[in-house]
Design a protein around this motif. Sequence first.
Motif, PDB file in Angstrom:
ATOM      1  N   ARG A  20       7.616  -2.899   0.694  1.00 21.08           N
ATOM      2  CA  ARG A  20       6.192  -2.541   0.723  1.00 21.08           C
ATOM      3  C   ARG A  20       5.364  -2.667   1.931  1.00 21.08           C
ATOM      4  O   ARG A  20       4.354  -1.969   2.285  1.00 21.08           O
ATOM      5  CB  ARG A  20       5.220  -3.127  -0.480  1.00 21.08           C
ATOM      6  CG  ARG A  20       5.894  -2.769  -1.764  1.00 21.08           C
ATOM      7  CD  ARG A  20       4.858  -3.158  -2.782  1.00 21.08           C
ATOM      8  NE  ARG A  20       5.130  -2.488  -4.232  1.00 21.08           N
ATOM      9  CZ  ARG A  20       4.679  -1.724  -4.823  1.00 21.08           C
ATOM     10  NH1 ARG A  20       3.930  -1.137  -4.009  1.00 21.08           N
ATOM     11  NH2 ARG A  20       4.871  -1.329  -6.309  1.00 21.08           N
ATOM     12  N   HIS A  21       5.939  -3.387   3.051  1.00 24.79           N
ATOM     13  CA  HIS A  21       5.112  -3.629   4.215  1.00 24.79           C
ATOM     14  C   HIS A  21       5.676  -2.021   5.141  1.00 24.79           C
ATOM     15  O   HIS A  21       4.758  -1.782   5.801  1.00 24.79           O
ATOM     16  CB  HIS A  21       5.746  -4.732   5.023  1.00 24.79           C
ATOM     17  CG  HIS A  21       4.744  -5.813   4.535  1.00 24.79           C
ATOM     18  ND1 HIS A  21       3.609  -5.888   4.896  1.00 24.79           N
ATOM     19  CD2 HIS A  21       5.046  -6.956   4.044  1.00 24.79           C
ATOM     20  CE1 HIS A  21       3.258  -7.199   4.793  1.00 24.79           C
ATOM     21  NE2 HIS A  21       4.218  -7.844   4.183  1.00 24.79           N
TER      22      HIS A  21
ATOM     23  N   ASP B   6       8.364  -7.197  -1.203  1.00 25.79           N
ATOM     24  CA  ASP B   6       7.265  -7.405  -0.333  1.00 25.79           C
ATOM     25  C   ASP B   6       7.533  -6.800   0.944  1.00 25.79           C
ATOM     26  O   ASP B   6       6.875  -5.812   1.684  1.00 25.79           O
ATOM     27  CB  ASP B   6       6.722  -8.725  -0.250  1.00 25.79           C
ATOM     28  CG  ASP B   6       5.924  -9.563  -1.284  1.00 25.79           C
ATOM     29  OD1 ASP B   6       5.682  -8.550  -2.405  1.00 25.79           O
ATOM     30  OD2 ASP B   6       6.035 -10.454  -1.386  1.00 25.79           O
TER      31      ASP B   6
ATOM     32  N   ASP C 258       3.225   4.973  -9.191  1.00 26.48           N
ATOM     33  CA  ASP C 258       3.580   4.428  -7.787  1.00 26.48           C
ATOM     34  C   ASP C 258       4.811   3.428  -7.832  1.00 26.48           C
ATOM     35  O   ASP C 258       5.670   3.371  -7.187  1.00 26.48           O
ATOM     36  CB  ASP C 258       2.528   3.742  -6.988  1.00 26.48           C
ATOM     37  CG  ASP C 258       1.694   4.827  -6.430  1.00 26.48           C
ATOM     38  OD1 ASP C 258       1.866   6.105  -6.607  1.00 26.48           O
ATOM     39  OD2 ASP C 258       0.696   4.645  -5.485  1.00 26.48           O
ATOM     40  N   ARG C 259       4.899   2.539  -9.009  1.00 32.15           N
ATOM     41  CA  ARG C 259       5.695   1.567  -9.345  1.00 32.15           C
ATOM     42  C   ARG C 259       7.123   2.465  -9.561  1.00 32.15           C
ATOM     43  O   ARG C 259       7.983   1.949  -8.892  1.00 32.15           O
ATOM     44  CB  ARG C 259       5.754   0.728 -10.676  1.00 32.15           C
ATOM     45  CG  ARG C 259       4.808  -0.272 -10.261  1.00 32.15           C
ATOM     46  CD  ARG C 259       4.611  -1.040 -11.706  1.00 32.15           C
ATOM     47  NE  ARG C 259       3.419  -1.846 -11.706  1.00 32.15           N
ATOM     48  CZ  ARG C 259       3.628  -3.243 -11.329  1.00 32.15           C
ATOM     49  NH1 ARG C 259       4.658  -3.930 -10.990  1.00 32.15           N
ATOM     50  NH2 ARG C 259       2.496  -4.088 -11.450  1.00 32.15           N
TER      51      ARG C 259
ATOM     52  N   ASN D 102       8.401   3.710  -6.102  1.00 33.39           N
ATOM     53  CA  ASN D 102       8.758   2.564  -5.314  1.00 33.39           C
ATOM     54  C   ASN D 102      10.120   2.495  -5.537  1.00 33.39           C
ATOM     55  O   ASN D 102      11.128   2.350  -4.745  1.00 33.39           O
ATOM     56  CB  ASN D 102       7.905   1.252  -5.736  1.00 33.39           C
ATOM     57  CG  ASN D 102       8.031   0.141  -4.897  1.00 33.39           C
ATOM     58  OD1 ASN D 102       8.401   0.266  -3.684  1.00 33.39           O
ATOM     59  ND2 ASN D 102       8.131  -0.981  -5.716  1.00 33.39           N
TER      60      ASN D 102
ATOM     61  N   ASN E  80       7.625   1.750   1.822  1.00 33.00           N
ATOM     62  CA  ASN E  80       6.656   2.141   0.754  1.00 33.00           C
ATOM     63  C   ASN E  80       5.356   1.693   0.899  1.00 33.00           C
ATOM     64  O   ASN E  80       4.748   1.518   0.013  1.00 33.00           O
ATOM     65  CB  ASN E  80       7.410   1.717  -0.488  1.00 33.00           C
ATOM     66  CG  ASN E  80       8.739   2.320  -0.989  1.00 33.00           C
ATOM     67  OD1 ASN E  80       9.115   3.186  -0.108  1.00 33.00           O
ATOM     68  ND2 ASN E  80       9.353   1.679  -1.951  1.00 33.00           N
ATOM     69  N   LYS E  81       4.857   1.861   2.096  1.00 32.72           N
ATOM     70  CA  LYS E  81       3.580   1.231   2.232  1.00 32.72           C
ATOM     71  C   LYS E  81       2.426   2.066   1.785  1.00 32.72           C
ATOM     72  O   LYS E  81       1.095   1.435   1.638  1.00 32.72           O
ATOM     73  CB  LYS E  81       3.257   0.653   3.624  1.00 32.72           C
ATOM     74  CG  LYS E  81       3.232   1.736   4.805  1.00 32.72           C
ATOM     75  CD  LYS E  81       2.757   1.344   6.148  1.00 32.72           C
ATOM     76  CE  LYS E  81       2.835   1.899   7.372  1.00 32.72           C
ATOM     77  NZ  LYS E  81       2.712   1.318   8.320  1.00 32.72           N
TER      78      LYS E  81
END
Length: 201
Positions: free
Chosen positions: A65-66, A62, A78-79, A82, A69-70
């Motif tokens: 992703r903030h 998380d 996308d995974r 990521n 990789n936002k």
Amino acid sequence: MNTNVVWHQTAVTKEERRQRNGHHSCVLWFTGLSGSGKSTVANAVSKKLFDLGIQNYVLDGDNVRHGLNKDLGFSAEDRTENIRRIGEVAKLFVDSGQFVLTAFISPFAQDRALVRGLVESDEFIEIYVKCPLEECEKRDPKGLYQKARNGEIRNFTGIDSPYEAPEAPELIIDTHLHSIHQCADQVIAYLRDRHFIKEDL
Ligand SMILES: Nc1ncnc2c1ncn2[C@@H]1O[C@H](COP(=O)(O)OP(=O)(O)OP(=O)(O)O)[C@@H](O)[C@H]1O
Ligand SMILES: [Mg+2]
């Protein structure tokens, strides 16, 4: 790729950093279903390593992703991107002489293999955080399974997106059978066995 980008040799090598730190550096790649305990165990291991004076850092799903990789979502493409970016960041941590613990579902075997290929063979420890889907769903610490079942979240691993369990991970931890403390100790014992941390620590 821009041909004007040239790799600059670093003044301090990875080996020199490891020697100063007095320990190896590598990626501890935790993979498993949402709610299996990746973040929980990675952080428990991180604290144990810290208390032993071992340089380490946790990269968590998380949090990454903030920021970094936002711009990425949860499609298969996308995974993959990521995980690729996280792999590159993890490699930098290894180069800096630290243990880097990554806590990402990382459901696709191919993506994990890609990261394994970024570093040396003794620098990638794949840890399968194993827990039955029913138990993860019962725990549901973020309420995500509930949302996935209600159709509020799409492409949720284990529900409507696959999880490819590792075939030959370095370590398997069964979080439904052992306590958090026992699971973390299993990782530390593995690092001792491989002599990645000194025996007298
Ligand atoms: N042995 C165990 N190891 C880890 N977690 C455990 C264990 N036993 C119970 N739990 C509980 O299971 C939950 C695991 O949640 P956690 O957020 O660590 O999962 P995660 O794999 O990081 O999920 P996500 O992919 O959604 O981030 C926590 O509520 C934790 O307290
Ligand atoms: Mg997590």
